[in-house]
Design a protein around this motif. Sequence first.
Motif, PDB file in Angstrom:
ATOM      1  N   LEU A  53      25.670 -29.176 -40.461  1.00 47.05           N
ATOM      2  CA  LEU A  53      25.147 -30.279 -39.332  1.00 47.05           C
ATOM      3  C   LEU A  53      24.056 -30.967 -39.971  1.00 47.05           C
ATOM      4  N   PRO A  54      22.936 -30.420 -40.416  1.00 49.58           N
ATOM      5  CA  PRO A  54      21.799 -31.135 -40.821  1.00 49.58           C
ATOM      6  C   PRO A  54      22.090 -32.263 -41.790  1.00 49.58           C
ATOM      7  N   VAL A  55      23.078 -31.933 -42.774  1.00 56.19           N
ATOM      8  CA  VAL A  55      23.311 -32.858 -43.889  1.00 56.19           C
ATOM      9  C   VAL A  55      24.299 -33.992 -43.029  1.00 56.19           C
ATOM     10  N   PHE A  56      25.250 -33.653 -42.031  1.00 53.66           N
ATOM     11  CA  PHE A  56      26.028 -34.632 -41.454  1.00 53.66           C
ATOM     12  C   PHE A  56      24.947 -35.614 -40.701  1.00 53.66           C
ATOM     13  N   ALA A  57      23.723 -35.174 -39.781  1.00 55.18           N
ATOM     14  CA  ALA A  57      22.946 -35.939 -39.056  1.00 55.18           C
ATOM     15  C   ALA A  57      22.224 -36.701 -40.082  1.00 55.18           C
ATOM     16  N   ARG A  58      21.687 -36.467 -41.137  1.00 55.02           N
ATOM     17  CA  ARG A  58      21.035 -37.244 -42.112  1.00 55.02           C
ATOM     18  C   ARG A  58      21.854 -38.306 -42.572  1.00 55.02           C
ATOM     19  N   GLN A  59      23.057 -37.988 -42.829  1.00 59.41           N
ATOM     20  CA  GLN A  59      23.960 -39.188 -43.230  1.00 59.41           C
ATOM     21  C   GLN A  59      24.623 -39.937 -41.959  1.00 59.41           C
ATOM     22  N   ASP A  60      24.476 -39.401 -40.895  1.00 59.17           N
ATOM     23  CA  ASP A  60      25.059 -40.164 -39.574  1.00 59.17           C
ATOM     24  C   ASP A  60      26.346 -40.353 -39.564  1.00 59.17           C
ATOM     25  N   SER A  61      27.079 -39.310 -40.425  1.00 55.26           N
ATOM     26  CA  SER A  61      28.508 -39.091 -40.698  1.00 55.26           C
ATOM     27  C   SER A  61      28.979 -37.531 -41.012  1.00 55.26           C
ATOM     28  N   GLY A  62      30.311 -37.301 -40.808  1.00 51.66           N
ATOM     29  CA  GLY A  62      30.522 -36.033 -41.403  1.00 51.66           C
ATOM     30  C   GLY A  62      31.797 -35.739 -40.548  1.00 51.66           C
ATOM     31  N   HIS A  63      32.545 -34.405 -41.170  1.00 50.75           N
ATOM     32  CA  HIS A  63      33.767 -34.040 -40.420  1.00 50.75           C
ATOM     33  C   HIS A  63      33.688 -32.518 -40.538  1.00 50.75           C
ATOM     34  N   VAL A  64      33.701 -31.947 -39.399  1.00 48.32           N
ATOM     35  CA  VAL A  64      34.031 -30.461 -39.499  1.00 48.32           C
ATOM     36  C   VAL A  64      35.394 -30.008 -39.305  1.00 48.32           C
ATOM     37  N   VAL A  65      36.025 -29.387 -40.026  1.00 47.79           N
ATOM     38  CA  VAL A  65      37.354 -28.862 -39.809  1.00 47.79           C
ATOM     39  C   VAL A  65      37.173 -27.376 -39.592  1.00 47.79           C
ATOM     40  N   ASN A  66      37.630 -26.632 -38.606  1.00 46.66           N
ATOM     41  CA  ASN A  66      37.614 -25.237 -38.387  1.00 46.66           C
ATOM     42  C   ASN A  66      39.083 -24.581 -38.255  1.00 46.66           C
ATOM     43  N   VAL A  67      39.460 -23.908 -39.450  1.00 43.60           N
ATOM     44  CA  VAL A  67      40.827 -23.146 -39.115  1.00 43.60           C
ATOM     45  C   VAL A  67      40.740 -22.152 -38.193  1.00 43.60           C
ATOM     46  N   ILE A  68      41.687 -22.105 -37.145  1.00 40.88           N
ATOM     47  CA  ILE A  68      41.736 -20.959 -36.488  1.00 40.88           C
ATOM     48  C   ILE A  68      43.044 -20.414 -36.617  1.00 40.88           C
ATOM     49  N   SER A  69      43.781 -20.215 -35.510  1.00 41.24           N
ATOM     50  CA  SER A  69      45.053 -19.504 -35.876  1.00 41.24           C
ATOM     51  C   SER A  69      46.007 -19.528 -34.541  1.00 41.24           C
ATOM     52  N   THR A  70      47.336 -19.600 -34.805  1.00 39.22           N
ATOM     53  CA  THR A  70      48.164 -19.457 -33.617  1.00 39.22           C
ATOM     54  C   THR A  70      48.333 -18.170 -32.809  1.00 39.22           C
ATOM     55  N   ALA A  71      47.515 -17.252 -33.619  1.00 38.99           N
ATOM     56  CA  ALA A  71      47.294 -16.025 -32.808  1.00 38.99           C
ATOM     57  C   ALA A  71      46.520 -16.079 -31.591  1.00 38.99           C
ATOM     58  N   GLY A  72      45.610 -17.032 -31.665  1.00 39.78           N
ATOM     59  CA  GLY A  72      44.858 -17.389 -30.308  1.00 39.78           C
ATOM     60  C   GLY A  72      45.334 -18.297 -29.231  1.00 39.78           C
ATOM     61  N   LEU A  73      46.744 -18.707 -29.565  1.00 46.78           N
ATOM     62  CA  LEU A  73      47.537 -19.433 -28.564  1.00 46.78           C
ATOM     63  C   LEU A  73      48.558 -18.625 -27.888  1.00 46.78           C
ATOM     64  N   GLN A  74      49.139 -17.690 -28.865  1.00 52.54           N
ATOM     65  CA  GLN A  74      50.144 -16.814 -28.382  1.00 52.54           C
ATOM     66  C   GLN A  74      49.671 -15.360 -28.639  1.00 52.54           C
ATOM     67  N   ILE A  75      49.263 -14.848 -27.642  1.00 49.06           N
ATOM     68  CA  ILE A  75      48.482 -13.478 -27.719  1.00 49.06           C
ATOM     69  C   ILE A  75      49.604 -12.330 -27.595  1.00 49.06           C
ATOM     70  N   VAL A  76      49.429 -11.714 -28.516  1.00 49.71           N
ATOM     71  CA  VAL A  76      50.479 -10.448 -28.695  1.00 49.71           C
ATOM     72  C   VAL A  76      49.950  -9.111 -29.150  1.00 49.71           C
ATOM     73  N   PRO A  77      50.410  -7.990 -28.764  1.00 49.84           N
ATOM     74  CA  PRO A  77      49.708  -6.841 -29.404  1.00 49.84           C
ATOM     75  C   PRO A  77      49.412  -6.754 -30.764  1.00 49.84           C
ATOM     76  N   THR A  78      48.406  -5.831 -31.015  1.00 48.24           N
ATOM     77  CA  THR A  78      47.691  -5.804 -32.333  1.00 48.24           C
ATOM     78  C   THR A  78      46.830  -6.837 -32.698  1.00 48.24           C
ATOM     79  N   MET A  79      46.755  -8.049 -31.909  1.00 46.28           N
ATOM     80  CA  MET A  79      46.003  -9.043 -32.124  1.00 46.28           C
ATOM     81  C   MET A  79      44.764  -9.284 -31.409  1.00 46.28           C
ATOM     82  N   GLY A  80      44.543  -8.327 -30.589  1.00 47.40           N
ATOM     83  CA  GLY A  80      43.497  -8.636 -29.604  1.00 47.40           C
ATOM     84  C   GLY A  80      42.176  -9.213 -30.022  1.00 47.40           C
ATOM     85  N   VAL A  81      41.517  -8.269 -31.003  1.00 49.76           N
ATOM     86  CA  VAL A  81      40.173  -8.640 -31.462  1.00 49.76           C
ATOM     87  C   VAL A  81      40.277 -10.063 -32.668  1.00 49.76           C
TER      88      VAL A  81
END
Length: 172
Positions: A53-81
């Motif tokens: 973020l500090p670098v992006f703020a200095r540049q006045d541009s940037g792109h954050v991509v966070n890789v998440i998971s479909t495990a957070g969309l379809q909750i199933v046993p064993t995947m709680g945490v």
Amino acid sequence: MAFAVARGGRLDVIVNNAGVGPISRFDALRVDDWDAMIDVNFRGTLYGIAAALPVFARQDSGHVVNVISTAGLQIVPTMGVYAATKNAVRTATEVLRQEAGPKLRVTEVSPGVIATSFGDTITHQPTRKMLEERLGNIAISPDAVARGILYALEQPPEVDVGSIVIRPTAQS
């Protein structure tokens, strides 16, 4: 971040993709595994954002991509945490998008079953075996995720691709 800026003169994107998944049922009580998922999956993403973020703020541009998971969309046993850490990242990503202003783009990518070494981090052997048997034959190549990320990055500066789900067609 300093190395990237020194080498390339700027920082255009950060892809927060680190993740571990030593999943198991709650009653397995694998508290150390829970801590590892919280530290890597959630805190690691926050630390990446904090570094960029500090670098992006200095540049006045940037792109954050966070890789998440479909495990957070379809909750199933064993995947709680695991799912909880991924949904924490999903929440943080959405808040960052709202706080970002017009010059910072923010994208969440939720992969499904991808052919990676993810299963190697599962320390609970019954869970590991069950997932390998159930999902191993439908996994798709990691380049599918890379193409999805590239799609978001290639959009014009005024276009923010907020969310992408990439999963095998055979995944329920």
